[in-house]
Design an enzyme around this catalytic site. Structure first.
Site, PDB file in Angstrom:
ATOM      1  N   LYS A  90     -12.653   3.893   4.104  1.00 27.01           N
ATOM      2  CA  LYS A  90     -11.329   3.295   3.850  1.00 27.01           C
ATOM      3  C   LYS A  90     -10.260   4.372   4.002  1.00 27.01           C
ATOM      4  CE  LYS A  90      -9.015   0.527   0.237  1.00 27.01           C
ATOM      5  NZ  LYS A  90      -9.141  -0.067  -1.109  1.00 27.01           N
ATOM      6  N   SER A 165      -8.220  -5.034  -1.432  1.00 26.81           N
ATOM      7  CA  SER A 165      -7.523  -4.290  -0.402  1.00 26.81           C
ATOM      8  C   SER A 165      -8.438  -3.618   0.621  1.00 26.81           C
ATOM      9  CB  SER A 165      -6.668  -3.210  -1.067  1.00 26.81           C
ATOM     10  OG  SER A 165      -7.496  -2.260  -1.734  1.00 26.81           O
ATOM     11  N   SER A 189     -10.919  -4.610  -5.419  1.00 18.07           N
ATOM     12  CA  SER A 189     -10.781  -4.373  -3.977  1.00 18.07           C
ATOM     13  C   SER A 189     -12.067  -4.081  -3.214  1.00 18.07           C
ATOM     14  CB  SER A 189      -9.808  -3.238  -3.721  1.00 18.07           C
ATOM     15  OG  SER A 189      -8.510  -3.737  -3.820  1.00 18.07           O
TER      16      SER A 189
HETATM   17  N1  GLN Z   1      -5.763  -6.985  -5.555  1.00 17.28           N
HETATM   18  C1  GLN Z   1      -5.536  -6.063  -6.628  1.00 17.28           C
HETATM   19  C2  GLN Z   1      -4.160  -5.466  -6.516  1.00 17.28           C
HETATM   20  O1  GLN Z   1      -3.467  -5.816  -5.620  1.00 17.28           O
HETATM   21  C3  GLN Z   1      -6.595  -5.024  -6.647  1.00 17.28           C
HETATM   22  C4  GLN Z   1      -6.384  -3.935  -5.674  1.00 17.28           C
HETATM   23  C5  GLN Z   1      -7.429  -2.900  -5.706  1.00 17.28           C
HETATM   24  O2  GLN Z   1      -8.472  -3.066  -6.337  1.00 17.28           O
HETATM   25  N2  GLN Z   1      -7.132  -1.796  -5.048  1.00 17.28           N
HETATM   26  O3  GLN Z   1      -3.742  -4.674  -7.323  1.00 17.28           O
END
Ligand code: GLN
Length: 496
Positions: A90, A165, A189
């Site tokens: 990532k 994400s 995420s």
């Molecule tokens: N979807 C969540 C957010 O937008 C989690 C994101 C993540 O785990 N990096 O904060």
């Protein structure tokens, strides 16, 4: 409306090769590391124009490293466990000398002068880097649509989001563009995109894996983990990346068990808690509920005992997370001031304007929204009402887990209330987007390990995932239960 399967689906349903099978092939000389790397690079050329999982492809380095491994193998050198295994990372995990953008204009030209601990461990273990994968900007999002460099598509149906994400890391594995990948999980995420893409996605205990070199979003929640086709592969990767690190003060000084050897142990007699608040029909897709209930019955048939558990504070998870995560983000992202590194606005002269213009132009709207919310929640006069209150509720959520683990060994929930939604469906509605983290956030707030395992498909052919949550440092337990479920159901190959 769904399009004919072939034009929208690039997820490979056959011969899905994992780390363990490929390692055997490499060791037995059925394929060389260079041949394998080239096969994956070709696959990227073929499907990535449709999927857009990668932001950067490191083909030259990959071929060079693979050839070196072949050379060492030909000399009879004993090779480390991931020698020749092609993976992706990532793009919020720093790779020395390779651009690490966080999918943001702010870091579009950022080339880290140092290597993250996890990637350093992977290269030592012989893994081959194929490239860096797309994400929601600074890991803020649930669909990989907030990337400044374009969205990623779901390989099972290109009209759908891959989740986020870490959507690029998930899509890359699901479309067989790499064998496995790393992502980060702050509120879901890894697990949410793993559920949307039919993969095993593991978020370890907070502190199990070093965060050194992971670009910080919310430091008390962020954790690095993996995307793999199988649970055994997740165990394999965790063994490589886990362990203490003097560069990360929050990294735990505890030894790393041999996860692989624990997988086979019988799960008969284990108590599995079904959190009743997570099966609330309100907002939960009935097809998801039914697949997860079926999986629970299957675990019962393997000798586990099912116990209904109540975690009443879970309902406050989203509200709590969306105070704490933006607060920490607003502090962490203060470093992007247009001065030291990162994007700098042009044509502005005084100091204050350089900072404000650089931030206004360099950050996308979701990142700006989080910074504004977080700055507000931390500001004098509001910090007690918002940030401190959220921390108190976080403790209550943690206590719900403590009470649950006094009665059961692992907890089972759906991972996401729905299957992958259509691209664009929630881009104008942040609250709707935030709801997809409903079931994953509590484990982050409590720092617990949790894993997504595929447990079925909906009637449009999209994968459904279930989540197993373990007590602190009990990765072995969730991996063990997940492994038994996986090998006795064969959910992914039954889709052939
Ligand atoms: N979807 C969540 C957010 O937008 C989690 C994101 C993540 O785990 N990096 O904060």
């Amino acid at each position: 409306m769904l399009f004919p399967a072939d034009s929208v689906c690039v997820a490979k349903k056959r011969n899905r090769m994992g780390i363990i099978e490929l390692r055997a092939q490499l060791q037995q000389g059925h394929v060389s590391a260079l041949e394998l790397t080239n096969q994956y690079l070709e696959r990227i050329q073929e499907v990535d124009p449709k999927v857009h999982a990668f932001l950067e492809i490191t083909a030259e380095r990959a071929r060079f490293d693979a050839s070196r491994i072949d050379e060492l193998r030909s000399k009879g050198v004993l090779l480390p466990p991931l020698a020749g295994i092609p993976i992706a990372i990532k793009d919020n995990i720093c790779t020395k000398g390779i651009r690490t953008t966080c999918s943001s204009r702010m870091l579009e030209a950022f080339i880290p002068p140092y290597e993250s601990t996890v990637t350093e461990k992977l290269w030592k273990a012989g893994a081959i880097l194929l490239g860096k994968t797309n994400l929601d900007e600074f890991a803020m999002g649930s669909s990989t649509e907030t990337s400044a460099f374009g969205a990623t598509a779901n390989p099972w149906n290109l009209t759908r989001v891959p989740g986020g994400s870490s959507g690029g890391s998930a899509a890359a594995v699901a479309s067989e563009e790499c064998v496995a990948s790393l992502g980060s999980d702050t509120g879901g995420s890894i697990r949410q995109p793993a559920a949307f893409c039919g993969l095993v996605g593991l978020k370890p205990t907070y502190g199990r894996v070093s965060r050194w070199g992971l670009v910080a979003f919310a430091s008390s929640l962020d954790q690095i983990g993996s995307f793999t086709h199988t649970v055994a592969d997740a165990a394999e990767l965790l063994h490589v990346i886990a362990g203490e690190d003097y560069k990360d003060a929050t990294c735990l000084k505890v030894s790393v068990p041999n996860y692989q050897s624990i997988l086979q142990k019988s799960i008969s007699g284990l108590r599995i808690g079904l959190i009743k608040e997570c099966f609330d029909p309100n907002g939960l897709d009935p097809q998801v509920a039914s697949a997860v209930n079926k999986a629970a019955s299957h675990l019962e048939s393997l000798g586990c005992e099912l116990v209904e558990i109540s975690c009443p504070q879970f309902n406050y998870g989203i509200a709590t997370y969306y105070i704490i995560a933006p607060s920490e983000a607003s502090a962490n992202l203060a470093r992007y001031d247009g001065m030291k590194y990162g994007y700098r606005a042009e044509g502005v002269e005084n100091l204050a304007t350089i900072t404000s213009q650089s931030r206004a132009q360099g950050f996308g709207s979701e990142v700006q929204r989080r910074i504004l919310i977080g700055t507000y929640a931390l500001s004098a006069g509001y910090v007690d009402a918002y940030y401190k209150k959220a921390q108190q509720v976080r403790t209550l959520i943690r206590r719900d887990f403590d009470a649950a683990f006094a009665k059961v060994d692992v907890l089972l929930t759906p991972t996401v209330p729905s299957t992958a939604f259509l691209a664009g469906a929630h881009t104008d509605d942040p609250l709707q987007m935030y709801l997809s983290d409903l079931l994953t956030i509590p484990a982050n707030l409590a720092g617990l390990p949790a894993i997504n395992i595929p447990c079925g498909f909906d009637d449009t052919g999209l994968p459904i995932g279930m989540q197993l949550i373990g007590n602190v440092l009990e990765e072995s337990r969730i991996l063990q239960v997940a492994h038994h479920y996986e090998v006795t159901t064969n959910i992914m190959s039954s889709k052939l």
